[in-house]
Motif scaffolding. Sequence first.
Motif, short mmCIF file in Angstrom:
data_model
loop_
_atom_site.label_atom_id
_atom_site.label_comp_id
_atom_site.label_asym_id
_atom_site.label_seq_id
_atom_site.Cartn_x
_atom_site.Cartn_y
_atom_site.Cartn_z
N THR A 59 0.83 -1.21 0.00
CA THR A 59 0.00 0.00 0.00
C THR A 59 0.86 1.26 0.00
N ASP A 60 0.21 2.42 0.02
CA ASP A 60 0.92 3.68 0.29
C ASP A 60 0.09 4.50 1.26
N ARG A 61 0.52 5.73 1.50
CA ARG A 61 -0.08 6.53 2.58
C ARG A 61 -1.42 7.16 2.22
N VAL A 62 -1.62 7.50 0.93
CA VAL A 62 -2.76 8.34 0.58
C VAL A 62 -3.71 7.69 -0.43
N LYS A 63 -3.21 7.41 -1.64
CA LYS A 63 -4.09 6.97 -2.72
C LYS A 63 -4.46 5.49 -2.63
N HIS A 64 -3.59 4.68 -2.07
CA HIS A 64 -3.81 3.24 -2.08
C HIS A 64 -3.72 2.69 -0.66
N THR A 65 -4.62 3.13 0.18
CA THR A 65 -4.71 2.68 1.57
C THR A 65 -5.65 1.48 1.64
N PRO A 66 -5.67 0.75 2.76
CA PRO A 66 -6.66 -0.33 2.88
C PRO A 66 -8.09 0.16 2.61
N GLN A 67 -8.41 1.38 3.07
CA GLN A 67 -9.77 1.89 2.87
C GLN A 67 -10.08 2.16 1.41
N THR A 68 -9.16 2.82 0.69
CA THR A 68 -9.43 3.12 -0.72
C THR A 68 -9.45 1.85 -1.56
N ILE A 69 -8.62 0.88 -1.19
CA ILE A 69 -8.61 -0.40 -1.91
C ILE A 69 -9.94 -1.12 -1.71
N ALA A 70 -10.42 -1.17 -0.46
CA ALA A 70 -11.70 -1.83 -0.17
C ALA A 70 -12.84 -1.13 -0.88
N ALA A 71 -12.82 0.21 -0.91
CA ALA A 71 -13.88 0.96 -1.57
C ALA A 71 -13.92 0.67 -3.06
N ARG A 72 -12.75 0.59 -3.70
CA ARG A 72 -12.70 0.29 -5.13
C ARG A 72 -13.24 -1.11 -5.40
N MET A 73 -12.87 -2.05 -4.57
CA MET A 73 -13.35 -3.42 -4.75
C MET A 73 -14.87 -3.51 -4.64
N LEU A 74 -15.42 -2.84 -3.64
CA LEU A 74 -16.88 -2.88 -3.46
C LEU A 74 -17.60 -2.16 -4.58
N ALA A 75 -17.03 -1.07 -5.09
CA ALA A 75 -17.67 -0.31 -6.17
C ALA A 75 -17.82 -1.16 -7.42
N TYR A 76 -16.88 -2.08 -7.65
CA TYR A 76 -16.91 -2.91 -8.85
C TYR A 76 -17.36 -4.34 -8.56
N GLY A 77 -17.96 -4.55 -7.41
CA GLY A 77 -18.60 -5.83 -7.12
C GLY A 77 -17.68 -6.94 -6.64
N TYR A 78 -16.49 -6.60 -6.19
CA TYR A 78 -15.57 -7.64 -5.71
C TYR A 78 -15.65 -7.77 -4.18
N ASN A 79 -16.86 -8.05 -3.71
CA ASN A 79 -17.08 -8.26 -2.29
C ASN A 79 -16.87 -9.72 -1.89
N ASN A 80 -16.27 -10.49 -2.80
CA ASN A 80 -16.02 -11.91 -2.55
C ASN A 80 -14.64 -12.15 -1.94
N TYR A 81 -14.09 -11.12 -1.31
CA TYR A 81 -12.80 -11.23 -0.64
C TYR A 81 -12.92 -10.75 0.80
N GLU A 82 -12.05 -11.26 1.67
CA GLU A 82 -11.82 -10.65 2.96
C GLU A 82 -10.38 -10.15 2.97
N MET A 83 -10.09 -9.21 3.86
CA MET A 83 -8.79 -8.55 3.86
C MET A 83 -8.07 -8.75 5.18
N ILE A 84 -6.83 -9.19 5.08
CA ILE A 84 -5.94 -9.26 6.24
C ILE A 84 -5.03 -8.04 6.18
N VAL A 85 -5.06 -7.21 7.21
CA VAL A 85 -4.26 -5.99 7.24
C VAL A 85 -3.16 -6.14 8.28
N GLY A 86 -1.92 -5.89 7.85
CA GLY A 86 -0.79 -5.89 8.77
C GLY A 86 -0.25 -4.48 8.95
N GLU A 87 -0.19 -4.02 10.20
CA GLU A 87 0.28 -2.68 10.50
C GLU A 87 1.59 -2.74 11.29
N LEU A 88 2.55 -1.93 10.90
CA LEU A 88 3.83 -1.80 11.60
C LEU A 88 4.45 -3.16 11.90
#
Length: 396
Positions: free
Chosen positions: A147-176
């Motif tokens: 990811t990166d800090r602004v354009k490609h965060t977990p939130q923006t990635i999830a929003a893009r996936m849902l907008a195009y119907g890719y709700n068939n995934y779950e996300m594992i997020v690793g921080e620090l």
Amino acid sequence: MKFIIIGIDDNSEQFFSPQVLAHIQGNSVFSGGARHHDLVKNHLPDEYQWIEVIVPLKTVFEEYEQHDTIVVFASGDPLFLGIGNTIKREFPTADIEVFPYFNSLQILAHRMLLPYQDMHIVSLTGRPWDKFDEALIEGKAKVGVLTDRVKHTPQTIAARMLAYGYNNYEMIVGELLGNKESEKVTTLSLEEVIKGTFQYPNNLILLQKERRIRPFGISNSEFHLLNGRDKMITKMPIRLLSLSEMDLRDRSVLWDVGFCTGSISIESKLQFPHLKVIAFEQRTEGEELMRLNSQKFGTPGIEAHIGDFLEADLTDLPKPDAVFIGGHGGKMFEFMQRIHKVLLPNGCIVFNSVSADSQKAFFDAAKSLDMVTLEPTLITIDSYNPIMVMKAIKPI
């Protein structure tokens, strides 16, 4: 010139092997990001110079050239989408020694006890969405994402996936990851990700819960149509034939000129996700139709331009190696002449004609531009008028 590139994690208490410590203590010029400096400064000799890695990198490289040996600190594995690759490219004759650490996606997989030999990797760190979109459309079951800090965060990635119907995934997020005090790993639904907040640096792994249907040929009735007019769409069999004529498996950039409902663009992106698709339409309604149909069929990344194609600014657009003309407004020669100027050598133009006049206009324009025309295909669907599928190639 020599580079010693050392991979580290986010642990505030870094451990280095005796060999690596010897390199650190035996040199005086070091480089890396500000975060890397904070993590390793206690290990550096009393007198040292730090070259911070910031954009533009050209300035950093110019500083590098002033020194014989530079120790560079990098996150994880420097050769895994990291600065090691950049240094190899920019300093091809340099002596390079690499001491890698686990990359962040390896660490995240380890934390979850998740086998990762089949994981598809995508970097969105300062990069466009293209490769991520391609992985979604292809239906990769396990996708590791940087990811990166602004354009490609977990939130923006999830929003893009849902907008195009890719709700068939779950996300594992690793921080620090690697930070003993602050590391955090969570498994969330995409809806939960959008509502969440995440510390950076972070990365993520997408796990597919079920496969999304990816049809080979979309039924005409499934598209949102222009004013409900079913004649204003390239019919499915002709659409697939047109894609075949354009040899899209071996093309990189498709221009869809006069896209109307977007059926050619969408079918192309769905069948050949690697394509960069640029679409043009004069009708303002086309913008909404492209959005609705792209979201319905899960084809993110299609770039739509509304307005007169002959007046569109093409300067910064990627040059096409395949073009489909869906409409020309009676200006076939002008359209083909403009396309021909930017069409790459061996690139092709495909056009579907329902009248003798438009057939002649296409062939005459191709001839005047010294293009090679192939034998056309005449096809009839149900009770519709016969359609001639024509193709012209720009010689090398």
